[in-house]
Design a protein around this motif. Sequence first.
Motif, PDB file in Angstrom:
ATOM      1  N   ILE A  86       4.437   6.007  -8.921  1.00 52.52           N
ATOM      2  CA  ILE A  86       3.068   5.485  -8.943  1.00 52.52           C
ATOM      3  C   ILE A  86       2.984   4.406 -10.015  1.00 52.52           C
ATOM      4  CG2 ILE A  86       0.690   6.032  -9.571  1.00 52.52           C
ATOM      5  CD1 ILE A  86       0.943   8.624  -8.220  1.00 52.52           C
ATOM      6  N   MET A  87       2.342   3.286  -9.654  1.00 58.15           N
ATOM      7  CA  MET A  87       2.145   2.198 -10.606  1.00 58.15           C
ATOM      8  C   MET A  87       0.778   1.570 -10.378  1.00 58.15           C
ATOM      9  SD  MET A  87       5.013   0.148  -8.600  1.00 58.15           S
ATOM     10  CE  MET A  87       5.444   1.645  -7.733  1.00 58.15           C
ATOM     11  N   PRO A  88       0.167   0.968 -11.382  1.00 54.20           N
ATOM     12  CA  PRO A  88      -1.124   0.302 -11.188  1.00 54.20           C
ATOM     13  C   PRO A  88      -1.009  -0.795 -10.139  1.00 54.20           C
ATOM     14  CG  PRO A  88      -0.606   0.491 -13.515  1.00 54.20           C
ATOM     15  CD  PRO A  88       0.613   0.914 -12.776  1.00 54.20           C
ATOM     16  N   GLY A  89      -2.012  -0.903  -9.266  1.00 50.74           N
ATOM     17  CA  GLY A  89      -1.963  -1.889  -8.190  1.00 50.74           C
ATOM     18  C   GLY A  89      -3.226  -1.899  -7.365  1.00 50.74           C
ATOM     19  N   THR A  90      -3.024  -2.169  -6.062  1.00 51.72           N
ATOM     20  CA  THR A  90      -4.179  -2.358  -5.176  1.00 51.72           C
ATOM     21  C   THR A  90      -4.380  -1.223  -4.177  1.00 51.72           C
ATOM     22  OG1 THR A  90      -2.781  -3.578  -3.641  1.00 51.72           O
ATOM     23  CG2 THR A  90      -3.970  -4.862  -5.322  1.00 51.72           C
ATOM     24  N   GLY A  91      -3.586  -0.172  -4.264  1.00 47.68           N
ATOM     25  CA  GLY A  91      -3.776   0.959  -3.364  1.00 47.68           C
ATOM     26  C   GLY A  91      -2.843   0.990  -2.175  1.00 47.68           C
ATOM     27  N   THR A  92      -1.763   0.203  -2.184  1.00 43.50           N
ATOM     28  CA  THR A  92      -0.823   0.236  -1.063  1.00 43.50           C
ATOM     29  C   THR A  92       0.095   1.449  -1.205  1.00 43.50           C
ATOM     30  OG1 THR A  92       0.772  -1.146  -2.235  1.00 43.50           O
ATOM     31  CG2 THR A  92      -0.826  -2.273  -0.813  1.00 43.50           C
ATOM     32  N   MET A  93       0.425   2.028  -0.062  1.00 48.90           N
ATOM     33  CA  MET A  93       1.325   3.181  -0.049  1.00 48.90           C
ATOM     34  C   MET A  93       2.498   2.874   0.852  1.00 48.90           C
ATOM     35  SD  MET A  93      -0.831   6.635   0.011  1.00 48.90           S
ATOM     36  CE  MET A  93      -2.109   6.995  -1.136  1.00 48.90           C
ATOM     37  N   GLN A  94       3.697   2.990   0.309  1.00 46.09           N
ATOM     38  CA  GLN A  94       4.917   2.771   1.082  1.00 46.09           C
ATOM     39  C   GLN A  94       5.736   4.044   1.086  1.00 46.09           C
ATOM     40  OE1 GLN A  94       7.240  -0.524  -0.359  1.00 46.09           O
ATOM     41  NE2 GLN A  94       6.636  -1.735   1.404  1.00 46.09           N
ATOM     42  N   VAL A  95       6.156   4.458   2.274  1.00 44.01           N
ATOM     43  CA  VAL A  95       7.018   5.621   2.419  1.00 44.01           C
ATOM     44  C   VAL A  95       8.252   5.170   3.186  1.00 44.01           C
ATOM     45  CG1 VAL A  95       7.218   7.979   3.272  1.00 44.01           C
ATOM     46  CG2 VAL A  95       5.004   7.128   2.497  1.00 44.01           C
ATOM     47  N   ASN A  96       9.400   5.318   2.578  1.00 50.62           N
ATOM     48  CA  ASN A  96      10.683   4.901   3.169  1.00 50.62           C
ATOM     49  C   ASN A  96      10.647   3.447   3.646  1.00 50.62           C
ATOM     50  OD1 ASN A  96      11.589   7.451   2.639  1.00 50.62           O
ATOM     51  ND2 ASN A  96      11.504   8.165   4.734  1.00 50.62           N
ATOM     52  N   GLY A  97      10.035   2.579   2.880  1.00 48.13           N
ATOM     53  CA  GLY A  97      10.006   1.150   3.196  1.00 48.13           C
ATOM     54  C   GLY A  97       8.945   0.725   4.199  1.00 48.13           C
ATOM     55  N   LYS A  98       8.198   1.674   4.756  1.00 46.20           N
ATOM     56  CA  LYS A  98       7.120   1.350   5.705  1.00 46.20           C
ATOM     57  C   LYS A  98       5.786   1.693   5.062  1.00 46.20           C
ATOM     58  CE  LYS A  98       9.661   2.626   9.911  1.00 46.20           C
ATOM     59  NZ  LYS A  98       9.628   3.532  11.064  1.00 46.20           N
ATOM     60  N   SER A  99       4.705   1.132   5.598  1.00 43.69           N
ATOM     61  CA  SER A  99       3.397   1.540   5.102  1.00 43.69           C
ATOM     62  C   SER A  99       3.155   2.994   5.523  1.00 43.69           C
ATOM     63  CB  SER A  99       2.299   0.636   5.665  1.00 43.69           C
ATOM     64  OG  SER A  99       2.071   0.913   7.016  1.00 43.69           O
ATOM     65  N   ALA A 100       2.358   3.699   4.751  1.00 49.07           N
ATOM     66  CA  ALA A 100       2.144   5.131   5.005  1.00 49.07           C
ATOM     67  C   ALA A 100       1.555   5.367   6.393  1.00 49.07           C
ATOM     68  CB  ALA A 100       1.239   5.723   3.937  1.00 49.07           C
ATOM     69  N   SER A 101       0.648   4.488   6.842  1.00 46.79           N
ATOM     70  CA  SER A 101       0.038   4.684   8.160  1.00 46.79           C
ATOM     71  C   SER A 101       1.067   4.496   9.270  1.00 46.79           C
ATOM     72  CB  SER A 101      -1.137   3.728   8.353  1.00 46.79           C
ATOM     73  OG  SER A 101      -0.722   2.397   8.179  1.00 46.79           O
ATOM     74  N   ASP A 102       2.003   3.553   9.100  1.00 48.52           N
ATOM     75  CA  ASP A 102       3.055   3.358  10.110  1.00 48.52           C
ATOM     76  C   ASP A 102       4.044   4.516  10.104  1.00 48.52           C
ATOM     77  OD1 ASP A 102       1.951   0.980  10.873  1.00 48.52           O
ATOM     78  OD2 ASP A 102       3.346  -0.276   9.719  1.00 48.52           O
TER      79      ASP A 102
END
Length: 130
Positions: free
Chosen positions: A21-37
């Motif tokens: 976790i790092m300060p940012g804009t709220g993007t979530m990446q899981v295994n190189g993809k966005s969390a929703s994908d």
Amino acid sequence: MDTVRYYATGRRKTAIARVWIMPGTGTMQVNGKSASDYLCRLTLERIIDQPFRLLGIDGQYDVKATAKGGGLAGQAGALRLGIARALQEMNPEYRGALKSAGLLTRDSRERERKKYGRHGARRGFQWVKR
């Protein structure tokens, strides 16, 4: 200068998630993809958003994670635990709210092993009297 990152590990069933976790804009990446994908289901996305929504800080931190083992639901549970643990490491004041919501507790339920002389863990073979 590199930004500050907080790391934690989450586990659920046979799934393991490593979370940064790092300060940012709220993007979530899981295994190189966005969390929703990656997760494909809205309910699973809601599960991993839960710690942020509980604390009222959604959209303030970026999440990078790797998840392996198990299925998507187990991985989502592991991600949620990893995110909650990383948030607690980042700010110890979050611990009370996360703990009272049960987000810091590892769900210890595992699959029961198959036993010999049975179809599965508990189901026996069909028995015919005549």
